[in-house]
Design an enzyme around this catalytic site. Structure first.
Site: not given
Ligand code: DX5
Ligand code: ZN
Length: 218
Positions: A7, A32, A34, A36, A65, A67, A136, A141, A143-144, A174-176, A196
């Site tokens: 991401s 990817h 993101d 928002m 993606h 959002m 998800m 919203g 990363g990290g 996707d996520g963490g 990400g």
């Molecule tokens: C969050 C995004 C994810 C995020 C992943 O809303 O959809 O794609 O960027 O980031 P990490 O891998 O750091 O959780």
């Molecule tokens: Zn995403």
């Protein structure tokens, strides 16, 4: 073989094109992106003109993606900017079946994202229309964030339902996600991993991507 979709939310936004090129050279399978809107999620990120600006830095697929509250208002713009796949959130679309068919009608792959608290049954009657499902594993919203452990069972359940239905859409998670948990997430049924911070916190994104692919195979 698991695919890694870094991401760019965690990339250095002051040099996004170079960051995308690093991902391309570092062995990423998919980019990817993101998006928002500051309404659906409490953050604002990447508009179509930014996608257009980075399109020329790689020929890898752009997995966008969305959002946002009104994703259908922007599907055309992101596709014209270079998106090959569009993911919309089921939670904002009362007419999800129509939305997926619209996305496909304008030439992109159509995917649906489910937030952590959204049950799998919301896609029960559109599974055959899907090119991908995004599970998800953090609240959208930022990363990290930390992976939500309860999502492991959701990934397993979706893979089971898909396989029993004789369908073959890839499951994107996707996520963490990082080298320390990717193996179990892939074993649970993930086909495409979005990462990400795990990729960009390293000063060698290629090494980070290779490490995740290696861990996934353990
Ligand atoms: C969050 C995004 C994810 C995020 C992943 O809303 O959809 O794609 O960027 O980031 P990490 O891998 O750091 O959780
Ligand atoms: Zn995403």
């Amino acid at each position: 073989m698991v695919k890694i979709a870094p991401s760019i939310l965690s990339a250095d936004f002051a040099k996004l094109g170079e960051e995308v090129k690093k991902l391309h050279n570092g062995g990423a399978d998919i980019i990817h992106i993101d998006v928002m809107d500051g309404h659906y999620v409490p953050n604002i990120t990447i508009g179509p003109m930014v996608v257009r600006a980075i399109r020329g830095y790689t020929d890898l697929p752009f997995d966008v993606h969305l959002m946002m509250d009104n994703p259908l208002d922007f599907v055309d713009a992101y596709i014209q900017a270079g998106a090959s796949s569009i993911t919309v959130h089921a939670e904002v679309l009362p007419h999800l079946h129509r939305a997926l068919h619209y996305i496909k009608s304008v030439g992109a792959k159509a995917a649906v994202a489910l937030n952590p608290s959204t049950p799998l049954n919301v896609i029960e009657y559109v599974m055959e229309d899907l090119d991908m499902v995004l599970i998800m594993t953090v609240n959208p919203g930022f990363g990290g964030q930390k992976f939500i452990p309860a999502m492991m069972e959701k990934i397993r359940k979706l893979a089971d339902i898909r396989n029993k239905s004789g369908l073959s859409f890839p499951i994107q998670v996707d996520g963490g996600i990082g080298p320390d948990n990717i193996k179990h997430i892939v074993q649970a049924g993930a086909d495409i991993i979005v990462a990400g911070s795990a990729v960009f916190k390293s000063d060698d994104v290629g090494a980070a991507i290779r490490a995740m692919k290696k861990e996934a195979l353990q």
